[in-house]
Motif scaffolding. Structure first.
Motif, PDB file in Angstrom:
ATOM      1  N   PRO A  94      -4.842  -7.960 -12.243  1.00 45.07           N
ATOM      2  CA  PRO A  94      -5.798  -8.470 -11.296  1.00 45.07           C
ATOM      3  C   PRO A  94      -5.464  -8.828  -9.923  1.00 45.07           C
ATOM      4  CG  PRO A  94      -4.838 -10.297 -12.676  1.00 45.07           C
ATOM      5  CD  PRO A  94      -4.191  -8.976 -13.081  1.00 45.07           C
ATOM      6  N   VAL A  95      -4.306  -8.571  -9.425  1.00 42.71           N
ATOM      7  CA  VAL A  95      -3.735  -8.952  -8.100  1.00 42.71           C
ATOM      8  C   VAL A  95      -3.231  -7.582  -7.506  1.00 42.71           C
ATOM      9  CG1 VAL A  95      -2.321 -10.130  -6.716  1.00 42.71           C
ATOM     10  CG2 VAL A  95      -3.348 -11.192  -8.999  1.00 42.71           C
ATOM     11  N   ILE A  96      -4.140  -7.447  -6.469  1.00 42.69           N
ATOM     12  CA  ILE A  96      -3.897  -6.505  -5.419  1.00 42.69           C
ATOM     13  C   ILE A  96      -3.189  -6.931  -4.123  1.00 42.69           C
ATOM     14  CG2 ILE A  96      -6.081  -6.684  -4.330  1.00 42.69           C
ATOM     15  CD1 ILE A  96      -5.794  -3.484  -4.017  1.00 42.69           C
ATOM     16  N   GLN A  97      -2.065  -6.209  -3.731  1.00 45.93           N
ATOM     17  CA  GLN A  97      -1.178  -6.751  -2.733  1.00 45.93           C
ATOM     18  C   GLN A  97      -1.094  -5.204  -1.596  1.00 45.93           C
ATOM     19  OE1 GLN A  97       2.597  -8.865  -2.384  1.00 45.93           O
ATOM     20  NE2 GLN A  97       3.229  -6.867  -1.921  1.00 45.93           N
ATOM     21  N   TRP A  98      -1.472  -5.371  -0.227  1.00 44.97           N
ATOM     22  CA  TRP A  98      -1.253  -4.455   0.627  1.00 44.97           C
ATOM     23  C   TRP A  98      -0.840  -5.052   1.915  1.00 44.97           C
ATOM     24  CZ3 TRP A  98      -5.811  -6.679  -0.587  1.00 44.97           C
ATOM     25  CH2 TRP A  98      -6.745  -7.038   0.453  1.00 44.97           C
ATOM     26  N   GLN A  99      -0.458  -4.153   2.816  1.00 39.87           N
ATOM     27  CA  GLN A  99       0.045  -4.162   4.025  1.00 39.87           C
ATOM     28  C   GLN A  99      -0.772  -3.498   5.148  1.00 39.87           C
ATOM     29  OE1 GLN A  99       4.202  -3.227   4.428  1.00 39.87           O
ATOM     30  NE2 GLN A  99       4.331  -3.973   2.041  1.00 39.87           N
ATOM     31  N   TRP A 100      -1.349  -4.174   6.074  1.00 39.77           N
ATOM     32  CA  TRP A 100      -2.184  -3.507   7.105  1.00 39.77           C
ATOM     33  C   TRP A 100      -1.942  -4.134   8.577  1.00 39.77           C
ATOM     34  CZ3 TRP A 100      -7.906  -4.392   5.416  1.00 39.77           C
ATOM     35  CH2 TRP A 100      -8.206  -5.956   5.326  1.00 39.77           C
ATOM     36  N   LYS A 101      -2.335  -3.442   9.417  1.00 40.26           N
ATOM     37  CA  LYS A 101      -2.452  -3.698  10.839  1.00 40.26           C
ATOM     38  C   LYS A 101      -3.422  -3.162  11.682  1.00 40.26           C
ATOM     39  CE  LYS A 101       0.928  -1.937  13.670  1.00 40.26           C
ATOM     40  NZ  LYS A 101       2.067  -1.897  14.393  1.00 40.26           N
ATOM     41  N   ILE A 102      -3.935  -3.553  12.752  1.00 35.48           N
ATOM     42  CA  ILE A 102      -4.988  -2.605  13.534  1.00 35.48           C
ATOM     43  C   ILE A 102      -4.539  -2.993  14.996  1.00 35.48           C
ATOM     44  CG2 ILE A 102      -6.654  -3.157  12.024  1.00 35.48           C
ATOM     45  CD1 ILE A 102      -8.013  -5.347  13.765  1.00 35.48           C
ATOM     46  N   ASP A 103      -5.183  -2.052  15.677  1.00 36.33           N
ATOM     47  CA  ASP A 103      -5.092  -2.041  17.270  1.00 36.33           C
ATOM     48  C   ASP A 103      -5.962  -3.002  17.886  1.00 36.33           C
ATOM     49  OD1 ASP A 103      -2.875  -0.290  17.116  1.00 36.33           O
ATOM     50  OD2 ASP A 103      -4.018   1.110  18.712  1.00 36.33           O
ATOM     51  N   HIS A 104      -7.196  -3.084  17.356  1.00 34.66           N
ATOM     52  CA  HIS A 104      -8.227  -3.857  17.739  1.00 34.66           C
ATOM     53  C   HIS A 104      -9.569  -3.804  16.704  1.00 34.66           C
ATOM     54  CE1 HIS A 104     -10.517  -0.611  19.834  1.00 34.66           C
ATOM     55  NE2 HIS A 104      -9.282  -0.365  20.252  1.00 34.66           N
ATOM     56  N   VAL A 105     -10.385  -4.670  16.761  1.00 37.32           N
ATOM     57  CA  VAL A 105     -11.680  -4.660  15.916  1.00 37.32           C
ATOM     58  C   VAL A 105     -12.634  -3.686  16.834  1.00 37.32           C
ATOM     59  CG1 VAL A 105     -11.141  -6.643  14.705  1.00 37.32           C
ATOM     60  CG2 VAL A 105     -12.618  -6.853  16.787  1.00 37.32           C
ATOM     61  N   ALA A 121      -9.871  -1.446   9.495  1.00 35.69           N
ATOM     62  CA  ALA A 121      -9.305  -1.142   8.305  1.00 35.69           C
ATOM     63  C   ALA A 121      -9.937  -1.658   7.186  1.00 35.69           C
ATOM     64  CB  ALA A 121      -7.777  -1.686   8.329  1.00 35.69           C
ATOM     65  N   ARG A 122      -9.802  -0.899   6.165  1.00 35.04           N
ATOM     66  CA  ARG A 122     -10.785  -1.463   4.808  1.00 35.04           C
ATOM     67  C   ARG A 122      -9.739  -0.660   3.622  1.00 35.04           C
ATOM     68  NH1 ARG A 122     -16.477   0.366   3.996  1.00 35.04           N
ATOM     69  NH2 ARG A 122     -16.168   1.293   6.125  1.00 35.04           N
ATOM     70  N   ILE A 123      -9.562  -1.616   2.597  1.00 35.65           N
ATOM     71  CA  ILE A 123      -9.004  -1.397   1.230  1.00 35.65           C
ATOM     72  C   ILE A 123     -10.298  -1.269   0.447  1.00 35.65           C
ATOM     73  CG2 ILE A 123      -7.871  -1.906  -0.752  1.00 35.65           C
ATOM     74  CD1 ILE A 123      -6.081  -0.998   1.778  1.00 35.65           C
ATOM     75  N   TYR A 124     -10.563  -0.088  -0.433  1.00 35.83           N
ATOM     76  CA  TYR A 124     -11.558   0.287  -1.217  1.00 35.83           C
ATOM     77  C   TYR A 124     -11.259   0.144  -2.713  1.00 35.83           C
ATOM     78  CZ  TYR A 124     -15.561   2.794  -3.213  1.00 35.83           C
ATOM     79  OH  TYR A 124     -16.548   3.379  -3.990  1.00 35.83           O
ATOM     80  N   VAL A 125     -11.996  -0.596  -3.589  1.00 34.76           N
ATOM     81  CA  VAL A 125     -11.687  -0.658  -4.971  1.00 34.76           C
ATOM     82  C   VAL A 125     -12.935  -0.312  -5.721  1.00 34.76           C
ATOM     83  CG1 VAL A 125     -10.916  -2.009  -6.930  1.00 34.76           C
ATOM     84  CG2 VAL A 125      -9.911  -2.445  -4.471  1.00 34.76           C
ATOM     85  N   ALA A 126     -12.876   1.049  -6.187  1.00 34.30           N
ATOM     86  CA  ALA A 126     -14.206   1.527  -7.063  1.00 34.30           C
ATOM     87  C   ALA A 126     -14.006   1.054  -8.557  1.00 34.30           C
ATOM     88  CB  ALA A 126     -14.156   2.936  -6.906  1.00 34.30           C
ATOM     89  N   PHE A 127     -15.154   0.734  -8.950  1.00 42.92           N
ATOM     90  CA  PHE A 127     -15.228   0.376 -10.553  1.00 42.92           C
ATOM     91  C   PHE A 127     -15.980   1.187 -11.147  1.00 42.92           C
ATOM     92  CE2 PHE A 127     -14.117  -3.460  -8.075  1.00 42.92           C
ATOM     93  CZ  PHE A 127     -13.298  -4.229  -8.732  1.00 42.92           C
ATOM     94  N   GLY A 219     -10.529   3.770  -8.841  1.00 44.31           N
ATOM     95  CA  GLY A 219     -10.025   4.338  -7.712  1.00 44.31           C
ATOM     96  C   GLY A 219      -9.818   3.197  -6.717  1.00 44.31           C
ATOM     97  N   ILE A 220      -8.713   3.539  -6.012  1.00 45.28           N
ATOM     98  CA  ILE A 220      -8.219   2.477  -4.753  1.00 45.28           C
ATOM     99  C   ILE A 220      -8.081   3.501  -3.579  1.00 45.28           C
ATOM    100  CG2 ILE A 220      -6.646   0.887  -3.897  1.00 45.28           C
ATOM    101  CD1 ILE A 220      -6.052  -0.166  -6.561  1.00 45.28           C
ATOM    102  N   GLY A 221      -8.885   3.061  -2.484  1.00 43.31           N
ATOM    103  CA  GLY A 221      -8.641   4.022  -1.226  1.00 43.31           C
ATOM    104  C   GLY A 221      -8.438   3.165   0.087  1.00 43.31           C
TER     105      GLY A 221
END
Length: 250
Positions: A94-105, A121-127, A219-221
């Motif tokens: 049930p737990v997802i972990q990721w790392q991310w960084k952005i230049d700016h919104v 940035a976005r992490i996409y989880v499809a069901f 799927g995870i994207g």
């Protein structure tokens, strides 16, 4: 024309199932980008995700940043993503972990409007589609979409986003599709330029967003897109993993 993330729920590319890499018994690797070589190709189990009617694509490259390999997503009035197709029961992991960084919104980014439905940035989880939770019309529409595409079509999605102004931890309905929910994990430029490690409980987030337990993850994207706002930004993605609850990654 339907927005790209709405379309992905209706015309997903053919799923290519493959085994997940095991770190140890309590966690699975979705994307171990830090093991890859900068400038080389992505692993075969990560597929490009493009959309009809959108000709300008975000450029994804493997680069070296702070001593490790990560994905750089350079988006300039563009949209595309990368996705890993898999099958996982979220009750088991049930737990997802990721790392991310952005230049700016994105200055014109707004998770509540179609014109602002872009994210640095976005992490996409499809069901998987759950017919027991769907109306007659939804079942008929989903069946037609699957028959026309000859592919498995997701039924719902969680989008973990780095928003412009949506309050942190807020959950919003995607302005194009009610079965795609947006979870504002980060918001604004306060932490821009820094690597952030995120951990979310997929089951808890899905229950809060949809009011029911989640079906199987298919799927995870990752995706950085700027086509609605017409702006430019760069997002960065590190390793993505999923955990059993008693692993307690917090």
């Amino acid at each position: 024309m339907m927005k790209k993330w709405a379309r992905i729920l209706l015309i997903m590319v053919v799923f290519s199932w493959g085994p997940l890499s095991i770190i140890h018994a309590d966690s699975l690797v979705v994307g171990h980008f830090s093991d890859l070589v900068p400038g080389k190709e992505f692993p075969e189990n990560w597929k490009p995700m493009t959309f009809s009617g959108i000709d300008r694509h975000t450029r994804y490259t493997l680069i070296r940043d702070e001593g490790r390999t990560v994905i750089q997503a350079d988006s300039r009035n563009a949209a595309s993503g990368l996705i890993r197709f898999l099958r996982v029961d979220p009750a088991d992991y049930p737990v997802i972990q990721w790392q991310w960084k952005i230049d700016h919104v994105l200055e014109k980014g707004d998770a509540s409007t179609r014109q602002g439905d872009d994210y640095a940035a976005r992490i996409y989880v499809a069901f998987a589609f759950d017919p027991d939770q769907a109306s007659w019309w939804e079942r008929a529409r989903h069946k037609s979409a699957a028959m026309l595409s000859n592919k498995e079509v997701p039924g719902s999605a969680l989008n973990y986003i780095w928003a412009n102004k949506a309050p942190k931890d807020s959950i919003l309905t995607n302005p194009y599709l009610s079965e795609s929910m947006m979870v504002a994990v980060q918001s604004g430029d306060t932490l821009a330029g820094r690597w952030i490690v995120e951990k979310r409980n997929i089951v808890a987030d899905y229950r809060q967003a949809f009011g029911r337990p989640p079906p199987e993850i298919i799927g995870i994207g990752i995706m950085t897109d700027t086509d609605d706002t017409g702006e430019e930004t760069i997002g960065y993605y590190g390793d993505v993993r999923i955990f059993v609850l008693n692993e307690n990654p917090w």
